[in-house]
Design a protein around this motif. Structure first.
Motif, mmCIF file in Angstrom:
data_model
loop_
_atom_site.group_PDB
_atom_site.id
_atom_site.type_symbol
_atom_site.label_atom_id
_atom_site.label_comp_id
_atom_site.label_asym_id
_atom_site.label_seq_id
_atom_site.Cartn_x
_atom_site.Cartn_y
_atom_site.Cartn_z
ATOM 1 N N ASN A 1 0.858 -1.180 0.000
ATOM 2 C CA ASN A 1 0.000 0.000 0.000
ATOM 3 C C ASN A 1 0.894 1.230 0.000
ATOM 4 N N LEU A 2 0.668 2.096 -0.979
ATOM 5 C CA LEU A 2 1.480 3.300 -1.142
ATOM 6 C C LEU A 2 0.686 4.491 -0.612
ATOM 7 N N TYR A 3 1.266 5.207 0.333
ATOM 8 C CA TYR A 3 0.606 6.322 1.008
ATOM 9 C C TYR A 3 1.166 7.639 0.488
ATOM 10 N N PHE A 4 0.272 8.597 0.278
ATOM 11 C CA PHE A 4 0.635 9.858 -0.366
ATOM 12 C C PHE A 4 0.452 11.047 0.571
ATOM 13 N N PRO A 5 1.348 12.035 0.462
ATOM 14 C CA PRO A 5 1.181 13.250 1.260
ATOM 15 C C PRO A 5 -0.102 13.998 0.903
ATOM 16 N N LYS A 6 -0.542 14.817 1.826
ATOM 17 C CA LYS A 6 -1.690 15.683 1.581
ATOM 18 C C LYS A 6 -1.396 16.585 0.376
ATOM 19 N N ASN A 7 -2.419 16.803 -0.456
ATOM 20 C CA ASN A 7 -2.288 17.634 -1.661
ATOM 21 C C ASN A 7 -1.180 17.118 -2.582
ATOM 22 N N PHE A 8 -1.068 15.803 -2.649
ATOM 23 C CA PHE A 8 -0.042 15.186 -3.492
ATOM 24 C C PHE A 8 -0.156 15.656 -4.937
ATOM 25 N N ASN A 9 0.998 16.009 -5.514
ATOM 26 C CA ASN A 9 1.082 16.436 -6.906
ATOM 27 C C ASN A 9 2.133 15.583 -7.604
ATOM 28 N N PRO A 10 1.744 14.715 -8.526
ATOM 29 C CA PRO A 10 2.714 13.824 -9.169
ATOM 30 C C PRO A 10 3.769 14.550 -9.987
ATOM 31 N N GLU A 11 3.583 15.853 -10.220
ATOM 32 C CA GLU A 11 4.583 16.635 -10.953
ATOM 33 C C GLU A 11 5.694 17.131 -10.041
ATOM 34 N N GLU A 12 5.518 16.976 -8.738
ATOM 35 C CA GLU A 12 6.520 17.430 -7.783
ATOM 36 C C GLU A 12 7.382 16.247 -7.325
ATOM 37 N N LYS A 13 8.428 16.554 -6.540
ATOM 38 C CA LYS A 13 9.330 15.530 -6.027
ATOM 39 C C LYS A 13 9.156 15.405 -4.508
ATOM 40 N N TYR A 14 9.200 14.159 -4.020
ATOM 41 C CA TYR A 14 8.984 13.887 -2.602
ATOM 42 C C TYR A 14 10.025 12.892 -2.091
ATOM 43 N N PRO A 15 10.406 13.024 -0.811
ATOM 44 C CA PRO A 15 11.156 11.925 -0.191
ATOM 45 C C PRO A 15 10.226 10.732 -0.037
ATOM 46 N N ALA A 16 10.797 9.535 -0.004
ATOM 47 C CA ALA A 16 9.993 8.320 0.118
ATOM 48 C C ALA A 16 10.674 7.348 1.070
ATOM 49 N N VAL A 17 9.871 6.506 1.728
ATOM 50 C CA VAL A 17 10.408 5.481 2.618
ATOM 51 C C VAL A 17 9.655 4.177 2.425
ATOM 52 N N ILE A 18 10.362 3.063 2.629
ATOM 53 C CA ILE A 18 9.690 1.772 2.780
ATOM 54 C C ILE A 18 9.517 1.544 4.273
ATOM 55 N N VAL A 19 8.429 0.850 4.638
ATOM 56 C CA VAL A 19 8.097 0.660 6.053
ATOM 57 C C VAL A 19 7.760 -0.800 6.296
ATOM 58 N N GLY A 20 8.368 -1.396 7.330
ATOM 59 C CA GLY A 20 8.093 -2.782 7.685
ATOM 60 C C GLY A 20 7.881 -2.942 9.171
ATOM 61 N N GLY A 21 7.223 -4.035 9.557
ATOM 62 C CA GLY A 21 6.869 -4.262 10.952
ATOM 63 C C GLY A 21 7.501 -5.503 11.554
#
Length: 320
Positions: free
Chosen positions: A42-62
């Motif tokens: 499941n891929l979670y997106f920041p508020k007001n996500f804009n695919p034209e912009e650049k974002y840091p990303a992380v993988i998350v495990g439990g």
């Protein structure tokens, strides 16, 4: 304290509008390949996500045997609310991801899974850099990843499970019992290869001493907490004993160069090991020592927020 699992389950899909009051990240189910296996996340997106912009990303495990809908979902949603694209995914052999035998724990498999997850995030045009966040067992797994994959720009661990050779006898009843468990695993593997029978025991139990982990396991026993996540199975393949007992993330610390944050407490698993792991780290590092019981960091809102606020701050500073 109230849990936040129910809120995480009600996530909306990418593209739907979210009110300020909801404070829930947008999410989209994704699949990606690891060699010949399909992994599901499941891929979670920041508020007001804009695919034209650049974002840091992380993988998350439990934790051991956990699925993406448990603590990985909780923290991935928190990271997204801090402006970070976050991928919570099922390791191979668990949840919706492929891989036989089921409920099979192998740190090297998980390392390959995480590398595939990094490659998936790397392929997304709106991702500018990648980190990794591990809760409990995955805290140790991300240590393996950081040692092996220079694409990972920063890691953070929360209540990490960081065993080493010295602590194993204390955790599993002494050297003789460790050898017996390894032999049990070898025999179970032989049965599987010869007959296709994947022998299982409970992964966690408060009452059954044959479980792989016996003791106060309230998070897993409570249907209002982790035990109530239908995708999770309270099972541990006996074949797992040999690779699982070889899990040694503390030995990786000296080789980790990526900036690392250790979030831990005296009430979390193996606190002395966490401090030693931190001391052995070779690169930029930060130790955040909080108060709280180990399972509190899985789903109790106050503890999750404390941990997530620190991890989010660290990732925003170091992923680019």
């Amino acid at each position: 304290m109230s849990t936040i699992v129910s809120a995480i389950i009600s996530l909306t899909l990418q593209g739907q509008k979210l009110s300020q009051k909801q404070k829930i990240a947008a999410m989209e189910k994704v699949t990606f390949q690891r060699e010949n296996l399909k992994l599901v996340g499941n891929l979670y997106f920041p508020k007001n996500f804009n695919p034209e912009e650049k974002y840091p990303a992380v993988i998350v495990g439990g934790s051991l045997t956990s699925v993406k809908e448990q603590m990985a979902a909780t923290y991935a949603a928190k990271m997204a609310l801090k402006g970070i694209v976050a991928l919570a995914f099922d390791y191979s052999h668990y949840g919706e991801s492929e891989g036989l035998p089921r409920q099979f724990e192998d740190p090297q498999n998980k390392l390959r899974d995480m590398k595939a997850a990094v490659s998936f995030l790397e392929s997304l045009p709106y991702v500018e850099g990648i980190g990794a966040l591990g809760i409990c067992t995955s805290g140790g797994n991300v240590a393996y990843l950081a040692e092996n994959d220079s694409r990972v720009k920063a890691i953070a661990t929360v209540a990490a499970w960081l065993p080493n050779e010295a602590t194993l006898p204390l955790l599993y009843g002494g050297e003789d019992n460790l050898e017996e468990l390894r032999e049990t695993g070898k025999k179970a593997k032989e049965v599987y290869l010869e007959m296709g029978d994947n022998q299982m025991v409970l992964a966690y139990s408060n009452t059954d001493k044959t479980a792989s982990h016996f003791g106060p396991m309230e998070y897993y026993m409570d249907n209002n907490r982790g035990g109530g996540i239908s995708a999770w199975k309270n099972s541990f393949s006996l074949m797992s004993w040999e690779p699982w007992l070889g899990f040694d993330p503390t030995s990786k610390a000296k080789n980790i160069k990526a900036p690392t944050m250790i979030i831990h407490s005296d009430g979390s698993a193996l606190p002395d090991n966490a401090k030693q792991f931190y001391a052995d780290l070779g690169g930029e590092k930060e130790l955040v020592w909080l108060e709280g019981y180990h399972f509190d960091f899985y789903d109790q809102e106050k503890k999750v927020n404390e941990a997530a606020n620190n991890a989010g701050r660290f990732f925003k500073a170091h992923i680019n």
